[in-house]
Design a protein around this motif. Structure first.
Motif, short mmCIF file in Angstrom:
data_model
loop_
_atom_site.label_atom_id
_atom_site.label_comp_id
_atom_site.label_asym_id
_atom_site.label_seq_id
_atom_site.Cartn_x
_atom_site.Cartn_y
_atom_site.Cartn_z
N ALA A 48 0.67 5.78 0.48
CA ALA A 48 -0.10 6.96 0.87
C ALA A 48 0.74 8.18 0.51
CB ALA A 48 -0.40 6.94 2.36
N ALA A 97 0.85 -1.19 0.00
CA ALA A 97 0.00 0.00 0.00
C ALA A 97 0.88 1.23 0.00
CB ALA A 97 -0.92 0.01 1.22
N ARG A 113 -0.10 0.45 10.30
CA ARG A 113 -0.70 -0.81 10.75
C ARG A 113 -0.19 -2.02 9.97
NH1 ARG A 113 -5.50 2.45 11.57
NH2 ARG A 113 -6.15 2.02 9.44
N LEU A 114 0.33 -1.80 8.78
CA LEU A 114 0.81 -2.92 7.95
C LEU A 114 2.25 -3.32 8.27
CD1 LEU A 114 -0.57 -1.73 4.48
CD2 LEU A 114 -1.49 -3.56 5.92
N ASP A 127 -1.96 6.19 9.55
CA ASP A 127 -2.16 4.97 10.35
C ASP A 127 -2.31 3.73 9.47
OD1 ASP A 127 -2.01 6.39 12.69
OD2 ASP A 127 -4.18 6.49 13.00
N ARG A 128 -2.99 3.88 8.33
CA ARG A 128 -3.25 2.70 7.51
C ARG A 128 -1.97 2.07 6.97
NH1 ARG A 128 -3.42 3.41 1.96
NH2 ARG A 128 -3.34 5.56 1.19
#
Length: 198
Positions: free
Chosen positions: A38, A36, A97-98, A93-94
């Protein structure tokens, strides 16, 4: 590592898509996959899963990429990762968290310190948001350092809160009461607020 530049802007993909493509690869030794990304301002945060062939476990770390993408400069980026302790600490945060626990990352370097800085920066942002929503008309805001307002030539370190416009606080310098302005959250986070007596 320094900046890597292309002559032209990216047009068919975003900078984050480019980074995800470039950093997802497989060799005879390891496999990397960007889980992911960001984009925050001019920084891309990427959760990257690394797996060394023959190793017992994979791990996920954070890649941090500064980038530019404009007609004048073209597209360029500068890569680092959390183990290097980058200054950029606005990782969402997303992505956090990974990530694998620091102890699961080979050669974690400054990763623990960087993650602590990310948490501290988040706390400061939340405090600044809470503060920005609490101003009352007539409050005085005093800054640590004067704020400069570009070509206006105005410089001030004390302001009066005027009103909210679409939830954004608007101020006027005490020295220039007819000049309306906004102050950044980072600036307000270190300001001293003197409440107007009610």
């Amino acid at each position: 590592m320094g900046w890597l530049f292309h002559n032209d802007m990216l047009q068919s993909q975003t900078p984050a898509e480019y980074i995800a493509e470039q950093y997802s690869r497989e060799t005879d030794v390891y496999k990397a996959n960007v889980l992911a990304t960001a984009t925050v301002g001019g920084t891309i945060y990427a959760a990257i899963r690394n797996e060394f062939k023959g190793a017992t476990a994979a791990y996920v770390f954070c890649g941090v990429f500064l980038f530019k993408n404009n007609k004048r400069d073209g597209f360029g980026y500068k890569s680092s990762d959390e183990a290097m302790g980058p200054c950029e600490v606005d990782c969402p945060d997303r992505i956090m968290r990974l990530l694998s626990p620091v102890e699961d990352i080979p050669d974690p370097g400054y990763a623990a310190e960087w993650r602590a800085n990310v948490t501290a920066a988040k706390s400061r942002r939340l405090a600044a948001r809470k503060q920005a929503a609490s101003f009352r008309q007539g409050d005085t805001i005093r800054l640590r350092h004067p704020a400069q307002f570009g070509k206006t030539g105005i410089s001030a370190d004390a302001f009066t809160f005027i009103e909210y416009r679409k939830r954004t606080p608007v101020f006027a310098p005490l020295s220039h009461p007819h000049f309306l302005c906004r102050l950044s959250r980072a600036t307000l986070a270190t300001a001293v607020i003197e409440r107007r007596a009610t």
